[in-house]
Design a protein around this motif. Sequence first.
Motif: not given
Length: 209
Positions: A131, A134-135, A192
């Motif tokens: 997780s 993706p950011p 995400e």
Amino acid sequence: MSRFKESMGIVSLMLLIVSIAIAITIWFIPLYQLAIYNYDLPERLGLTYDQLMNNYYVLLRYLHFPWVTELNFPDFISSEDGLFHFYEVKRLFYVNYGVLFISGIGTYFYVRFLRKTKRYWVLIKPFFIASLVPPVLLMFLAVAFDQMFVLFHQLFFDNDAWLFNPATDPIINALPEAFFMYCFILFFVLIEGSFIIGYQMSKRKAFKD
């Protein structure tokens, strides 16, 4: 289950999430409709909305259906290089569907094993780490999409056929760069969201068991 099999199970699960996100993205037609309206493509190209969508559907059918072996746009000419690039994209799509199918089988047996042994806790860390990716990519996308777009093509294609010349492949004018940016954004949002949901579900099941 051995550590190797455990790792392979997690890899299958992650690959399944990624391949499903890719499949959803390439079939999510509203992204192209958004590009048409945001960039006023009918007026810029001298074509109607229906004509643009018809050409887009022709492209989608070619890229996805094995029995469609030739790409003939109703309103655009194409060069040999342009057609070859679309053929390479078609092959990549099939690779993704192959990964989806194989990882789906692996994930089915792995999740069944986790259900029987109540080992959902092993997914907490992988989902948490996944997780975080993706950011970071979304931030890079926001500040350097052009570089990311070029890097993507350099990684997946060993030629420069993807560098379309609007004079010989005017279809590129109907596929603005922003459309591909929308695709990247949707893809990263999908994976995400899947990673966060997976993290929360694995935690809940681990503590419940």
